[in-house]
Design a protein around this motif. Structure first.
Motif, mmCIF file in Angstrom:
data_model
loop_
_atom_site.group_PDB
_atom_site.id
_atom_site.type_symbol
_atom_site.label_atom_id
_atom_site.label_comp_id
_atom_site.label_asym_id
_atom_site.label_seq_id
_atom_site.Cartn_x
_atom_site.Cartn_y
_atom_site.Cartn_z
ATOM 1 N N UNK A 51 -20.586 25.566 8.255
ATOM 2 C CA UNK A 51 -19.203 25.307 7.869
ATOM 3 C C UNK A 51 -19.144 24.446 6.610
ATOM 4 N N UNK A 52 -18.263 24.772 5.667
ATOM 5 C CA UNK A 52 -18.134 23.939 4.462
ATOM 6 C C UNK A 52 -17.852 22.479 4.781
ATOM 7 N N UNK A 53 -17.095 22.222 5.842
ATOM 8 C CA UNK A 53 -16.780 20.833 6.189
ATOM 9 C C UNK A 53 -18.028 20.078 6.644
ATOM 10 N N UNK A 54 -18.948 20.753 7.334
ATOM 11 C CA UNK A 54 -20.194 20.092 7.748
ATOM 12 C C UNK A 54 -21.070 19.801 6.541
ATOM 13 N N UNK A 108 -3.471 21.387 12.817
ATOM 14 C CA UNK A 108 -4.879 21.644 12.475
ATOM 15 C C UNK A 108 -5.524 22.582 13.484
ATOM 16 N N UNK A 109 -4.946 22.697 14.679
ATOM 17 C CA UNK A 109 -5.441 23.631 15.676
ATOM 18 C C UNK A 109 -6.819 23.300 16.219
ATOM 19 N N UNK A 110 -7.155 22.012 16.296
ATOM 20 C CA UNK A 110 -8.500 21.618 16.715
ATOM 21 C C UNK A 110 -8.569 21.175 18.171
ATOM 22 N N UNK A 111 -7.569 21.539 18.934
ATOM 23 C CA UNK A 111 -7.571 21.377 20.385
ATOM 24 C C UNK A 111 -6.596 22.391 20.966
ATOM 25 N N UNK A 112 -6.885 22.923 22.147
ATOM 26 C CA UNK A 112 -5.937 23.835 22.779
ATOM 27 C C UNK A 112 -4.597 23.124 23.010
ATOM 28 N N UNK A 113 -3.532 23.815 22.786
ATOM 29 C CA UNK A 113 -2.201 23.231 22.925
ATOM 30 C C UNK A 113 -1.906 22.887 24.380
ATOM 31 N N UNK A 146 -15.441 11.621 11.271
ATOM 32 C CA UNK A 146 -15.476 11.887 9.832
ATOM 33 C C UNK A 146 -15.367 13.391 9.584
ATOM 34 N N UNK A 147 -16.139 14.158 10.349
ATOM 35 C CA UNK A 147 -16.143 15.615 10.219
ATOM 36 C C UNK A 147 -14.757 16.187 10.493
ATOM 37 N N UNK A 148 -14.115 15.736 11.557
ATOM 38 C CA UNK A 148 -12.794 16.263 11.892
ATOM 39 C C UNK A 148 -11.775 15.975 10.795
ATOM 40 N N UNK A 149 -11.808 14.770 10.262
ATOM 41 C CA UNK A 149 -10.877 14.423 9.193
ATOM 42 C C UNK A 149 -11.049 15.351 7.992
ATOM 43 N N UNK A 150 -12.307 15.675 7.669
ATOM 44 C CA UNK A 150 -12.574 16.565 6.541
ATOM 45 C C UNK A 150 -12.145 17.997 6.856
ATOM 46 N N UNK A 151 -12.495 18.486 8.038
ATOM 47 C CA UNK A 151 -12.155 19.857 8.416
ATOM 48 C C UNK A 151 -10.640 20.062 8.433
#
Length: 215
Positions: free
Chosen positions: A195-198, A80-85, A17-22
């Motif tokens: 974090x605003x998303x949290x 989204x850059x939420x994992x190293x490429x 849920x958090x990742x989707x929002x962030x």
């Protein structure tokens, strides 16, 4: 790309849920209140035979397991850059941490909370004692990792590893082995909770018992 997240407040769905929002990924949220046993409803069990959350409907297909879903979303939404490429020098550490938390910390947490339900109640105390040691060892490992002053677990950037770690740390809040007993984890946790998303995540899930103090 279409998504629907079946979630329960504060449960294993929280990191997804958090990742989707962030990431600002559009999705539909569908509440499954596990405290009321909604995960055992036959309609839901058709989507998730294990009767657990999360379930993420990905383009019409139900998918499961919080760590796997985080990794899948990172792959499907690289911007989204939420994992190293792929090919990044930080990619191996990211894989290692994601699998460590999925294979070690998540099972230990389940053993702690469900020792008398998943096994013989007569052995629950021993199961919990082992789970506590494994959780403590996990916090020691992550505390040592952030002791160098890094803001995030991997690669100097927020990633799925942070979502998963902080969700698990939140679960420890009422345990003898709470994550906030480890000194270097405290500022790390406070940074993530700011974090605003949290904050939005907690508002959407109706949670208020593990937030930073109001300034």
């Amino acid at each position: 790309m279409t998504y629907a997240l079946y979630y329960s407040p504060g449960a294993a769905s929280m990191a997804v849920h958090w990742m989707l929002l962030e990431a600002g990924i559009p999705f539909e949220a569908r509440l499954i209140n596990i405290d009321e046993g909604a995960q055992h409803d036959p309609e839901y069990r058709r989507l998730n035979p294990a009767g657990r959350v999360p379930t993420l409907i990905v383009d019409g297909v139900p998918r499961h397991e919080s760590a796997a879903l985080l990794m899948l979303l990172a792959e499907r939404h690289p911007d989204a850059g939420l994992a190293p490429a792929p090919g990044s020098p930080d990619r191996a550490e990211w894989f290692e941490l994601m699998v460590f938390m999925a294979n070690t910390v998540l099972p230990a947490m389940r053993d702690w909370f469900y020792a008398d339900e998943d096994g013989d109640p007569a052995g629950a105390e021993a199961v919990q004692a082992l789970a506590q040691r494994r959780i403590e060892q996990s916090w020691e490992r992550l505390d040592a990792l952030v002791a160098d002053g890094r803001n995030w677990l991997v690669g100097g950037k927020l990633s799925t590893a942070d979502f998963l770690a902080v969700m698990l740390m939140r679960w420890s809040r009422n345990l003898p082995c709470k994550a906030t007993n480890w000194p270097y984890l405290v500022p790390y946790i406070q940074r993530l909770r700011a974090l605003p998303s949290f904050i939005e995540l907690n508002t959407r899930e109706g949670l208020s018992n593990w937030s930073n103090p109001a300034s």
